[in-house]
Design an enzyme around this catalytic site. Structure first.
Site: not given
Ligand code: ATP
Ligand code: MG
Length: 131
Positions: A3, A43, A51, A79, A85, A96, A106, A109, A120
């Site tokens: 990212k 997303y 958010f 993962r 996350t 992370r 974070n 992805h 993707e």
């Molecule tokens: P990614 O899809 O980016 O790999 P993830 O699968 O671990 O991350 P998701 O739940 O899919 O987590 O959330 C997607 C992204 O949205 C997170 O990686 C983070 O950048 C953002 N995000 C998730 N939860 C929050 C939150 N509570 N506040 C702010 N940003 C958030």
């Molecule tokens: Mg995700």
């Protein structure tokens, strides 16, 4: 994807080192930047979340590294390698834990299923860019 925060902080090399040392083969890779429409589509599953706007701003603010990775059990193992996350909850030694600063910024992805990994990958790369 690495990212924008990872690219800004100069962490591309260190993160890719961990990825390849963990047994992932790089099938495709590029430095690119998401448009607002790209990030909203990528997303889309989160578009009702509070958010979402912050997430789209973050993901579009600078270049990212997009990659397709190959490994037995790749989705689950990646993962595990990236960690939770929220970096505050990410296990010691995960990407992370080492490189992310907050739940919203974070570092990386990872796809959450083989089906989404296919979608993707096709989003970022054409057939001739996959090896
Ligand atoms: P990614 O899809 O980016 O790999 P993830 O699968 O671990 O991350 P998701 O739940 O899919 O987590 O959330 C997607 C992204 O949205 C997170 O990686 C983070 O950048 C953002 N995000 C998730 N939860 C929050 C939150 N509570 N506040 C702010 N940003 C958030
Ligand atoms: Mg995700």
């Amino acid at each position: 994807m690495l990212k924008p925060d990872s690219v800004e902080k100069g962490n591309i090399g260190a993160i890719l080192e961990k990825v390849t040392a963990s047994g992932f083969r790089i099938v495709a890779m590029k430095l690119t930047q998401l448009t607002k429409a790209d990030a909203e589509a990528f997303y889309a599953v989160h578009n009702e979340r509070p958010f979402f706007g912050e997430l789209v701003n973050y993901m579009t603010r600078g270049p990212i590294v997009a990659a397709i990775l190959e490994k037995e059990n790749a989705v689950q193992d990646f993962r595990t390698l990236i960690g939770a996350t929220n970096p505050a909850e990410a296990a010691e030694g995960t990407i992370r834990n080492m490189f992310a600063e907050s739940i919203s910024q974070n570092a990386v992805h990872g796809s959450d299923s083989d089906e989404n990994a296919g979608i993707e990958g096709a989003f970022h790369f054409s057939e001739r860019e996959m090896f």
